[in-house]
Write a protein that holds these residues in place. Structure first.
Motif, PDB file in Angstrom:
ATOM      1  N   PRO A   5       0.789  -1.229   0.000  1.00 38.81           N
ATOM      2  CA  PRO A   5       0.000   0.000   0.000  1.00 38.81           C
ATOM      3  C   PRO A   5       0.826   1.287   0.000  1.00 38.81           C
ATOM      4  CG  PRO A   5       0.193  -0.739   2.243  1.00 38.81           C
ATOM      5  CD  PRO A   5       0.988  -1.721   1.392  1.00 38.81           C
ATOM      6  N   LEU A   6       2.103   1.241  -0.406  1.00 39.34           N
ATOM      7  CA  LEU A   6       2.941   2.444  -0.326  1.00 39.34           C
ATOM      8  C   LEU A   6       2.391   3.601  -1.162  1.00 39.34           C
ATOM      9  CD1 LEU A   6       6.519   0.855  -0.377  1.00 39.34           C
ATOM     10  CD2 LEU A   6       5.100   1.518   1.594  1.00 39.34           C
ATOM     11  N   GLY A   7       1.916   3.320  -2.372  1.00 36.94           N
ATOM     12  CA  GLY A   7       1.318   4.368  -3.194  1.00 36.94           C
ATOM     13  C   GLY A   7       0.081   4.965  -2.548  1.00 36.94           C
ATOM     14  N   SER A   8      -0.730   4.101  -1.950  1.00 36.87           N
ATOM     15  CA  SER A   8      -1.941   4.565  -1.267  1.00 36.87           C
ATOM     16  C   SER A   8      -1.609   5.503  -0.117  1.00 36.87           C
ATOM     17  CB  SER A   8      -2.727   3.367  -0.723  1.00 36.87           C
ATOM     18  OG  SER A   8      -3.153   2.551  -1.773  1.00 36.87           O
ATOM     19  N   ILE A   9      -0.587   5.161   0.633  1.00 37.37           N
ATOM     20  CA  ILE A   9      -0.167   5.993   1.767  1.00 37.37           C
ATOM     21  C   ILE A   9       0.335   7.340   1.269  1.00 37.37           C
ATOM     22  CG2 ILE A   9       1.503   6.194   3.652  1.00 37.37           C
ATOM     23  CD1 ILE A   9       1.349   3.042   3.774  1.00 37.37           C
ATOM     24  N   ALA A  10       1.139   7.331   0.208  1.00 36.62           N
ATOM     25  CA  ALA A  10       1.674   8.580  -0.348  1.00 36.62           C
ATOM     26  C   ALA A  10       0.550   9.478  -0.861  1.00 36.62           C
ATOM     27  CB  ALA A  10       2.678   8.272  -1.461  1.00 36.62           C
ATOM     28  N   VAL A  11      -0.412   8.882  -1.541  1.00 42.39           N
ATOM     29  CA  VAL A  11      -1.567   9.642  -2.050  1.00 42.39           C
ATOM     30  C   VAL A  11      -2.345  10.241  -0.885  1.00 42.39           C
ATOM     31  CG1 VAL A  11      -3.829   9.372  -3.168  1.00 42.39           C
ATOM     32  CG2 VAL A  11      -1.776   8.398  -4.230  1.00 42.39           C
ATOM     33  N   PHE A  12      -2.630   9.432   0.120  1.00 38.04           N
ATOM     34  CA  PHE A  12      -3.353   9.921   1.290  1.00 38.04           C
ATOM     35  C   PHE A  12      -2.606  11.076   1.955  1.00 38.04           C
ATOM     36  CE2 PHE A  12      -3.653   9.727   5.960  1.00 38.04           C
ATOM     37  CZ  PHE A  12      -4.943  10.215   6.099  1.00 38.04           C
ATOM     38  N   ALA A  13      -1.304  10.921   2.170  1.00 38.58           N
ATOM     39  CA  ALA A  13      -0.511  11.962   2.842  1.00 38.58           C
ATOM     40  C   ALA A  13      -0.533  13.262   2.056  1.00 38.58           C
ATOM     41  CB  ALA A  13       0.921  11.481   3.046  1.00 38.58           C
ATOM     42  N   SER A  14      -0.331  13.176   0.749  1.00 42.81           N
ATOM     43  CA  SER A  14      -0.317  14.384  -0.090  1.00 42.81           C
ATOM     44  C   SER A  14      -1.672  15.078  -0.088  1.00 42.81           C
ATOM     45  CB  SER A  14       0.071  14.026  -1.522  1.00 42.81           C
ATOM     46  OG  SER A  14       1.361  13.507  -1.571  1.00 42.81           O
ATOM     47  N   MET A  15      -2.725  14.304  -0.192  1.00 44.64           N
ATOM     48  CA  MET A  15      -4.058  14.891  -0.254  1.00 44.64           C
ATOM     49  C   MET A  15      -4.525  15.408   1.104  1.00 44.64           C
ATOM     50  SD  MET A  15      -4.823  15.012  -3.403  1.00 44.64           S
ATOM     51  CE  MET A  15      -3.068  15.286  -3.645  1.00 44.64           C
ATOM     52  N   TYR A  53     -12.276  17.945  -4.154  1.00 46.94           N
ATOM     53  CA  TYR A  53     -11.523  17.036  -5.017  1.00 46.94           C
ATOM     54  C   TYR A  53     -10.338  16.381  -4.305  1.00 46.94           C
ATOM     55  CZ  TYR A  53      -9.313  15.226  -9.242  1.00 46.94           C
ATOM     56  OH  TYR A  53      -8.750  14.411 -10.176  1.00 46.94           O
ATOM     57  N   PRO A  54      -9.479  17.119  -3.590  1.00 45.64           N
ATOM     58  CA  PRO A  54      -8.404  16.413  -2.888  1.00 45.64           C
ATOM     59  C   PRO A  54      -8.926  15.456  -1.813  1.00 45.64           C
ATOM     60  CG  PRO A  54      -8.263  18.781  -2.470  1.00 45.64           C
ATOM     61  CD  PRO A  54      -9.328  18.569  -3.487  1.00 45.64           C
ATOM     62  N   LEU A  55     -10.086  15.748  -1.241  1.00 49.18           N
ATOM     63  CA  LEU A  55     -10.681  14.823  -0.273  1.00 49.18           C
ATOM     64  C   LEU A  55     -11.037  13.503  -0.957  1.00 49.18           C
ATOM     65  CD1 LEU A  55     -11.865  14.164   2.544  1.00 49.18           C
ATOM     66  CD2 LEU A  55     -14.010  15.190   1.733  1.00 49.18           C
ATOM     67  N   VAL A  56     -11.656  13.591  -2.129  1.00 47.84           N
ATOM     68  CA  VAL A  56     -12.018  12.377  -2.873  1.00 47.84           C
ATOM     69  C   VAL A  56     -10.762  11.580  -3.227  1.00 47.84           C
ATOM     70  CG1 VAL A  56     -12.972  11.523  -5.058  1.00 47.84           C
ATOM     71  CG2 VAL A  56     -14.192  13.286  -3.766  1.00 47.84           C
ATOM     72  N   LEU A  57      -9.722  12.259  -3.697  1.00 47.31           N
ATOM     73  CA  LEU A  57      -8.488  11.557  -4.058  1.00 47.31           C
ATOM     74  C   LEU A  57      -7.847  10.890  -2.846  1.00 47.31           C
ATOM     75  CD1 LEU A  57      -6.950  14.150  -6.529  1.00 47.31           C
ATOM     76  CD2 LEU A  57      -8.164  12.034  -7.094  1.00 47.31           C
ATOM     77  N   GLY A  58      -7.840  11.578  -1.711  1.00 48.61           N
ATOM     78  CA  GLY A  58      -7.285  11.003  -0.493  1.00 48.61           C
ATOM     79  C   GLY A  58      -8.059   9.787  -0.028  1.00 48.61           C
ATOM     80  N   VAL A  59      -9.386   9.847  -0.131  1.00 50.86           N
ATOM     81  CA  VAL A  59     -10.219   8.712   0.259  1.00 50.86           C
ATOM     82  C   VAL A  59      -9.999   7.535  -0.701  1.00 50.86           C
ATOM     83  CG1 VAL A  59     -12.607   7.899   0.469  1.00 50.86           C
ATOM     84  CG2 VAL A  59     -11.927  10.073   1.498  1.00 50.86           C
ATOM     85  N   VAL A  60      -9.819   7.821  -1.976  1.00 51.40           N
ATOM     86  CA  VAL A  60      -9.510   6.748  -2.928  1.00 51.40           C
ATOM     87  C   VAL A  60      -8.174   6.098  -2.556  1.00 51.40           C
ATOM     88  CG1 VAL A  60      -8.907   6.245  -5.333  1.00 51.40           C
ATOM     89  CG2 VAL A  60     -10.899   7.657  -4.821  1.00 51.40           C
ATOM     90  N   GLY A  61      -7.195   6.902  -2.161  1.00 47.81           N
ATOM     91  CA  GLY A  61      -5.934   6.341  -1.687  1.00 47.81           C
ATOM     92  C   GLY A  61      -6.141   5.424  -0.494  1.00 47.81           C
ATOM     93  N   LEU A  62      -6.917   5.886   0.478  1.00 50.20           N
ATOM     94  CA  LEU A  62      -7.227   5.057   1.648  1.00 50.20           C
ATOM     95  C   LEU A  62      -7.958   3.778   1.246  1.00 50.20           C
ATOM     96  CD1 LEU A  62      -8.414   7.627   4.343  1.00 50.20           C
ATOM     97  CD2 LEU A  62      -6.309   6.272   4.356  1.00 50.20           C
ATOM     98  N   PHE A  63      -8.888   3.899   0.335  1.00 47.40           N
ATOM     99  CA  PHE A  63      -9.657   2.752  -0.128  1.00 47.40           C
ATOM    100  C   PHE A  63      -8.738   1.649  -0.653  1.00 47.40           C
ATOM    101  CE2 PHE A  63     -11.473   0.603  -3.830  1.00 47.40           C
ATOM    102  CZ  PHE A  63     -12.556  -0.043  -3.265  1.00 47.40           C
TER     103      PHE A  63
END
Length: 172
Positions: free
Chosen positions: A75-85, A107-117
């Motif tokens: 999940p490293l990409g997911s974590i990075a996306v979440f952190a940035s967003m 929009y950044p909230l949606v992207l961060g949640v997609v990362g978490l997902f």
């Protein structure tokens, strides 16, 4: 339609868009300001050292987006996306409210949640992880999310401008 195919489509679209957004800030591609412009922007927002925070943010978007799109080292990409967003929501968009029409955090909230997902459910069978048989420990996701929150809080707290400096900046 198979759920793994749907996961792959969502992952690829969101990941590539985030990688492109990071490339704007990192390389100046797609009409972006590049690394020097991003450093200047973050410096003006109070981030010190601005180069470090620029690296964290741009690599979080660019590399995190690519890892997510490829379904690689999850999940490293997911974590990075979440952190940035999370940083984007709290530092740059929160005061404008929810809706993106007012430069809000929608929009950044949606992207961060997609990362978490994708960190929670995995990247699916159409991924490099599945192809290469890579399975990082599940606990890594929880540790990574907590670490991302701590790093973002440090960034938020250390980038706060003193009240007098903030008022002077607004008057200019």
């Amino acid at each position: 339609m198979e759920i793994s195919l749907g996961l792959a489509v969502l992952r690829i679209v969101v990941g590539l868009l985030l990688a492109g957004h990071g490339a704007q800030k990192l390389f100046g591609w797609f009409g972006g300001h590049g690394f020097a412009g991003t450093v200047g922007f973050l410096q003006a927002k109070g981030f010190k050292p601005a180069v470090l925070w620029t690296l964290l943010g741009t690599l979080g978007e660019f590399v995190g987006g690519l890892l997510l799109a490829l379904g690689f080292l999850s999940p490293l990409g997911s974590i990075a996306v979440f952190a940035s967003m999370l940083m984007a929501v709290l530092k740059f968009h929160w005061k404008q409210g929810l809706w993106s029409t007012q430069n809000g955090y929608e929009y950044p909230l949606v992207l961060g949640v997609v990362g978490l997902f994708f960190g929670w459910v995995g990247v699916g069978s159409y991924s490099l992880d599945a192809l290469l048989g890579i399975a990082l420990p599940g606990v890594l996701f929880g540790i990574g999310v907590v670490a991302a929150i701590i790093v973002d809080l440090i960034g938020l707290l250390t980038s706060r401008q003193p009240a007098q400096q903030h008022q002077t900046a607004e008057a200019a």
